[in-house]
Design a protein around this motif. Sequence first.
Motif, mmCIF file in Angstrom:
data_model
loop_
_atom_site.group_PDB
_atom_site.id
_atom_site.type_symbol
_atom_site.label_atom_id
_atom_site.label_comp_id
_atom_site.label_asym_id
_atom_site.label_seq_id
_atom_site.Cartn_x
_atom_site.Cartn_y
_atom_site.Cartn_z
ATOM 1 N N SER A 342 0.827 -1.275 0.211
ATOM 2 C CA SER A 342 -0.238 0.073 -0.015
ATOM 3 C C SER A 342 1.107 1.145 -0.092
ATOM 4 C CB SER A 342 -1.058 0.033 1.216
ATOM 5 O OG SER A 342 -1.627 -1.124 1.265
ATOM 6 N N LEU A 343 0.688 2.159 -1.030
ATOM 7 C CA LEU A 343 1.631 3.456 -1.085
ATOM 8 C C LEU A 343 0.587 4.634 -0.143
ATOM 9 C CD1 LEU A 343 2.055 3.557 -4.711
ATOM 10 C CD2 LEU A 343 3.376 2.413 -3.184
ATOM 11 N N PRO A 344 1.482 5.583 0.093
ATOM 12 C CA PRO A 344 0.713 6.462 0.795
ATOM 13 C C PRO A 344 -0.287 6.986 -0.044
ATOM 14 C CG PRO A 344 3.306 6.783 0.825
ATOM 15 C CD PRO A 344 2.837 5.847 -0.033
ATOM 16 N N ILE A 345 -1.547 7.230 0.949
ATOM 17 C CA ILE A 345 -2.668 7.739 0.608
ATOM 18 C C ILE A 345 -3.650 8.346 1.975
ATOM 19 C CG2 ILE A 345 -4.064 5.785 0.311
ATOM 20 C CD1 ILE A 345 -5.298 7.305 -2.090
ATOM 21 N N TYR A 346 -3.757 9.593 1.646
ATOM 22 C CA TYR A 346 -4.334 10.309 2.988
ATOM 23 C C TYR A 346 -5.027 11.600 2.577
ATOM 24 C CZ TYR A 346 0.128 11.948 3.732
ATOM 25 O OH TYR A 346 1.369 12.710 3.635
ATOM 26 N N ASN A 347 -6.033 12.033 3.216
ATOM 27 C CA ASN A 347 -6.390 13.480 3.072
ATOM 28 C C ASN A 347 -5.309 14.366 3.500
ATOM 29 O OD1 ASN A 347 -9.380 11.701 3.727
ATOM 30 N ND2 ASN A 347 -9.476 13.055 2.074
ATOM 31 N N GLY A 348 -5.193 15.352 2.843
ATOM 32 C CA GLY A 348 -4.188 16.477 2.971
ATOM 33 C C GLY A 348 -2.756 16.118 2.534
ATOM 34 N N ILE A 349 -2.321 14.954 1.675
ATOM 35 C CA ILE A 349 -1.171 14.722 1.111
ATOM 36 C C ILE A 349 -1.047 15.912 0.213
ATOM 37 C CG2 ILE A 349 -1.956 13.263 -0.599
ATOM 38 C CD1 ILE A 349 0.827 11.606 -0.053
ATOM 39 N N SER A 350 0.304 16.356 -0.017
ATOM 40 C CA SER A 350 0.868 17.684 -0.620
ATOM 41 C C SER A 350 0.958 16.988 -2.110
ATOM 42 C CB SER A 350 1.765 18.322 -0.011
ATOM 43 O OG SER A 350 2.981 17.733 -0.220
ATOM 44 N N THR A 351 0.786 17.930 -3.082
ATOM 45 C CA THR A 351 1.089 17.556 -4.452
ATOM 46 C C THR A 351 2.477 17.138 -4.734
ATOM 47 O OG1 THR A 351 0.770 19.781 -5.071
ATOM 48 C CG2 THR A 351 -0.764 18.142 -5.808
ATOM 49 N N ASP A 352 3.409 18.133 -3.876
ATOM 50 C CA ASP A 352 4.839 17.950 -3.838
ATOM 51 C C ASP A 352 5.137 16.491 -3.340
ATOM 52 O OD1 ASP A 352 7.285 19.126 -4.295
ATOM 53 O OD2 ASP A 352 7.501 19.067 -2.096
ATOM 54 N N ASP A 353 4.791 16.015 -2.213
ATOM 55 C CA ASP A 353 4.938 14.812 -1.708
ATOM 56 C C ASP A 353 4.529 13.688 -2.666
ATOM 57 O OD1 ASP A 353 6.339 15.795 0.536
ATOM 58 O OD2 ASP A 353 4.662 15.075 2.119
ATOM 59 N N LEU A 354 3.329 13.831 -3.288
ATOM 60 C CA LEU A 354 2.808 12.902 -4.142
ATOM 61 C C LEU A 354 3.673 12.801 -5.198
ATOM 62 C CD1 LEU A 354 0.265 11.082 -4.632
ATOM 63 C CD2 LEU A 354 -0.683 12.938 -5.667
ATOM 64 N N ASP A 355 4.184 13.864 -5.834
ATOM 65 C CA ASP A 355 4.933 13.955 -6.900
ATOM 66 C C ASP A 355 6.387 12.935 -6.768
ATOM 67 O OD1 ASP A 355 3.224 15.073 -8.593
ATOM 68 O OD2 ASP A 355 4.081 17.022 -8.557
ATOM 69 N N TYR A 356 6.832 13.504 -5.514
ATOM 70 C CA TYR A 356 8.114 12.700 -5.046
ATOM 71 C C TYR A 356 8.012 11.235 -4.829
ATOM 72 C CZ TYR A 356 11.828 11.683 -1.767
ATOM 73 O OH TYR A 356 13.053 11.443 -1.118
ATOM 74 N N VAL A 357 6.701 10.626 -4.373
ATOM 75 C CA VAL A 357 6.502 9.313 -4.373
ATOM 76 C C VAL A 357 6.476 8.561 -5.734
ATOM 77 C CG1 VAL A 357 4.955 7.293 -3.530
ATOM 78 C CG2 VAL A 357 5.184 9.317 -2.079
ATOM 79 N N ILE A 358 5.822 9.466 -6.660
ATOM 80 C CA ILE A 358 5.784 8.817 -8.013
ATOM 81 C C ILE A 358 7.223 8.842 -8.856
ATOM 82 C CG2 ILE A 358 4.883 9.352 -10.344
ATOM 83 C CD1 ILE A 358 2.176 10.664 -8.847
ATOM 84 N N ASP A 359 7.862 9.772 -8.724
ATOM 85 C CA ASP A 359 9.053 9.772 -9.074
ATOM 86 C C ASP A 359 9.859 8.801 -8.685
ATOM 87 O OD1 ASP A 359 8.349 12.148 -10.717
ATOM 88 O OD2 ASP A 359 9.263 13.556 -9.473
ATOM 89 N N ALA A 360 9.905 8.619 -7.299
ATOM 90 C CA ALA A 360 10.648 7.698 -6.831
ATOM 91 C C ALA A 360 10.398 6.106 -7.220
ATOM 92 C CB ALA A 360 10.761 7.607 -5.187
ATOM 93 N N ILE A 361 9.062 5.694 -7.324
ATOM 94 C CA ILE A 361 8.712 4.716 -7.899
ATOM 95 C C ILE A 361 9.189 4.524 -9.257
ATOM 96 C CG2 ILE A 361 6.797 3.365 -8.375
ATOM 97 C CD1 ILE A 361 5.572 4.286 -5.865
ATOM 98 N N ASN A 362 8.953 5.522 -10.105
ATOM 99 C CA ASN A 362 9.390 5.575 -11.565
ATOM 100 C C ASN A 362 11.014 5.015 -11.772
ATOM 101 O OD1 ASN A 362 6.668 5.577 -12.348
ATOM 102 N ND2 ASN A 362 6.902 7.881 -12.876
ATOM 103 N N GLU A 363 11.737 5.714 -10.833
ATOM 104 C CA GLU A 363 13.319 5.572 -10.708
ATOM 105 C C GLU A 363 13.758 4.159 -10.122
ATOM 106 O OE1 GLU A 363 14.377 9.058 -8.911
ATOM 107 O OE2 GLU A 363 13.594 10.110 -10.598
ATOM 108 N N TRP A 364 12.604 3.361 -9.625
ATOM 109 C CA TRP A 364 13.175 2.047 -8.963
ATOM 110 C C TRP A 364 13.663 1.177 -10.089
ATOM 111 C CZ3 TRP A 364 9.426 -2.407 -8.097
ATOM 112 C CH2 TRP A 364 10.285 -3.412 -7.318
ATOM 113 N N LYS A 365 14.689 0.714 -9.977
ATOM 114 C CA LYS A 365 15.306 -0.186 -10.922
ATOM 115 C C LYS A 365 15.564 -1.749 -10.441
ATOM 116 C CE LYS A 365 17.264 3.309 -14.265
ATOM 117 N NZ LYS A 365 17.266 4.280 -13.288
#
Length: 365
Positions: A342-365
């Motif tokens: 389960s990935l981070p999901i909650y009311n009030g998560i910032s778009t900056d944090d969300l983008d950071y999680v997405i980028d991290a996952i996309n860079e996982w090799k």
Amino acid sequence: MRNIQCNRLDLAFKKYQKEYEDKALEVLNSASYILGNECSYFEKEFASYLGVRFCSGVASGLDALRIAVHILGLGKGDEVIVQANTFIASVLAISLNNATPVFVEPDEYNNISVERIKEKITPNTKAIMVVHLYGQASDMDSIMQLALDYNLKVIEDCAQAHGAEWKGRKVGTFGDVACFSFYPTKNLGAFGDGGAIVTNDKTLDQKAKCYRNYGSDKKYHYKEIGINSRLDEIQAGLLRIKLSHIEELIDERRIVANSYLRNISNERIELPRVRENASSVWHQFVIRTSERNDLIKYLNGKGINTIIHYPIPPYRSEAYLYMGIDENDFPITESYASEVLSLPIYNGISTDDLDYVIDAINEWK
Ligand SMILES: *Cc1c(COP(=O)(O)O)cnc(C)c1O
């Protein structure tokens, strides 16, 4: 370094803090703390939100489920079908009534596989417990048809799915009885424990209201050996506030989930899917990967926390080893238990944090 929690409750509280504080004080000053106006207003408002006739507030989601099994008259010798990858409470509710849980594998949407239910039906099968897992509605057309064909009761476990819909109709309105949890981390979370049973059947509603209150339908008259399981006035009052904002809270989760769905692209990760005609309120955003340990460690290294829902299927819990269930009979459940994250999901998560999680996952090799 960043520290992104998998779930947090403080931001949603702060957003409506003044309303919660005012309500808490109002209830404290009312000097009515159990089965008063707040509980009955909440019951009416929640029933009306769902589109169902009756609601009974109880002390927890597990209590709601065990009371549901009880008022349907299920007990020793009765088999209740339940999905094998659910949270333990769904199963406990069956066992606490001395009925027998019969496990069925999930489908690719993490909900019960309707095709596989049939294989498990015996002359002792009395009910199906449908769990709308992670917030996504199950295929209620097929389940209700099956229940009709085999004369089975249907209990909906909606603990993770407040507001989710099947063909535009809310879950909790299909089965004979449906159960909700208001545990703080649930989408409609209280500030302590709480739960509710809903139904369109007046007799079942009366039974629930009697059983939750010592088996009493009238003061000092005890019809049966009941329990004490009630939604207290403070929780009910605070839940009324949260319920008045529920659409907003669900929309915020949808924005997070849609951003993950649109932007995560990594061939080692399988994203969750939503069935046609179903909606999800995204209680959890659950991905799958065969290299889970590696991903968890990698994300931790970037300050991103994740949770596994759930690492051990109920039948492999110590409490259920007595059933002697062969895990080889549940290959799908076993693979989910070893792959879901389960990935981070909650009311009030910032778009900056969300983008950071997405980028991290996309860079996982
Ligand atoms: C949380 C949960 C429950 C139990 O609810 P509590 O309020 O914690 O007792 C039951 N079923 C499912 C699917 C849950 O997620």
